[in-house]
Design a protein around this motif. Structure first.
Motif, PDB file in Angstrom:
ATOM      1  N   TYR A  99       0.836  -1.206   0.000  1.00 36.05           N
ATOM      2  CA  TYR A  99       0.000   0.000   0.000  1.00 36.05           C
ATOM      3  C   TYR A  99       0.871   1.256   0.000  1.00 36.05           C
ATOM      4  N   HIS A 100       1.907   1.261   0.820  1.00 38.02           N
ATOM      5  CA  HIS A 100       2.776   2.435   0.891  1.00 38.02           C
ATOM      6  C   HIS A 100       3.475   2.682  -0.446  1.00 38.02           C
ATOM      7  N   GLU A 113      -5.651  11.842  -4.011  1.00 34.90           N
ATOM      8  CA  GLU A 113      -6.648  11.216  -3.132  1.00 34.90           C
ATOM      9  C   GLU A 113      -6.410   9.712  -3.004  1.00 34.90           C
ATOM     10  N   ILE A 116      -3.327   9.179  -0.778  1.00 37.58           N
ATOM     11  CA  ILE A 116      -3.633   9.373   0.642  1.00 37.58           C
ATOM     12  C   ILE A 116      -4.370   8.161   1.190  1.00 37.58           C
ATOM     13  N   SER A 117      -5.300   7.626   0.415  1.00 36.86           N
ATOM     14  CA  SER A 117      -6.030   6.433   0.834  1.00 36.86           C
ATOM     15  C   SER A 117      -5.076   5.260   1.065  1.00 36.86           C
ATOM     16  N   ASP A 118      -4.114   5.082   0.151  1.00 33.45           N
ATOM     17  CA  ASP A 118      -3.139   3.996   0.319  1.00 33.45           C
ATOM     18  C   ASP A 118      -2.247   4.223   1.536  1.00 33.45           C
ATOM     19  N   PHE A 119      -1.830   5.464   1.761  1.00 30.94           N
ATOM     20  CA  PHE A 119      -0.996   5.751   2.936  1.00 30.94           C
ATOM     21  C   PHE A 119      -1.775   5.468   4.220  1.00 30.94           C
ATOM     22  N   TYR A 120      -3.054   5.834   4.237  1.00 27.98           N
ATOM     23  CA  TYR A 120      -3.906   5.559   5.398  1.00 27.98           C
ATOM     24  C   TYR A 120      -3.983   4.049   5.650  1.00 27.98           C
ATOM     25  N   ARG A 121      -4.217   3.279   4.582  1.00 29.61           N
ATOM     26  CA  ARG A 121      -4.293   1.815   4.726  1.00 29.61           C
ATOM     27  C   ARG A 121      -2.971   1.243   5.232  1.00 29.61           C
ATOM     28  N   VAL A 123      -0.719   2.699   7.118  1.00 28.07           N
ATOM     29  CA  VAL A 123      -0.583   3.021   8.550  1.00 28.07           C
ATOM     30  C   VAL A 123      -1.512   2.135   9.366  1.00 28.07           C
ATOM     31  N   ALA A 124      -2.750   1.990   8.921  1.00 26.32           N
ATOM     32  CA  ALA A 124      -3.724   1.174   9.659  1.00 26.32           C
ATOM     33  C   ALA A 124      -3.240  -0.270   9.782  1.00 26.32           C
TER      34      ALA A 124
END
Length: 128
Positions: A99-100, A113, A116-121, A123-124
């Motif tokens: 994802y990163h 966008e 950012i969604s991939d970076f959020y995933r 981190v999660a």
């Protein structure tokens, strides 16, 4: 064409190996080529591993091979191909690294966008 002529032509054809290499053997070759810093051989071996994958090899193994081939594609400048491989990888196994890395490439492509969604995933998945 006569049977004799067909037999003669058949004998002229180059020999084709009768045994296909397994996913595991191609993946091992790819790892070895990566350690030896032979990116061309590693890319070819990962591609062959992915092509020879069967469900009994496990989704995580295919996802790992896709992620590693994607990294090689990115180093070659094939960002679109790398994004496709990372996407296939995360579809098989949710992986923070994939994802990163895909997020970095999406950001580079101006798809903010999605990046950012991939970076959020990423981190999660990392904080679990």
């Amino acid at each position: 064409m006569s049977p004799r002529a067909l037999l003669f032509l058949f004998l002229l054809l180059p020999a084709v190996p009768t045994r296909a290499d397994s996913f595991q053997s191609w993946a091992a070759r790819a790892e070895r080529a990566t350690r030896e810093k032979n990116e061309t051989a590693a890319f070819e071996a990962y591609s062959n591993a992915i092509a020879s994958w069967v469900p009994s090899n496990g989704k995580a193994a295919k996802a790992r091979a896709l992620r590693r081939r994607a990294a090689l594609r990115a180093r070659r400048g094939d960002d679109a191909g790398a994004i496709r491989d990372y996407s296939a990888s995360v579809a098989l196994a949710r992986d923070a690294k994939a994802y990163h890395a895909r997020g970095v490439l999406l950001l580079k492509a101006g798809r903010v966008e999605s990046a950012i969604s991939d970076f959020y995933r990423a981190v999660a998945l990392s904080v679990r």
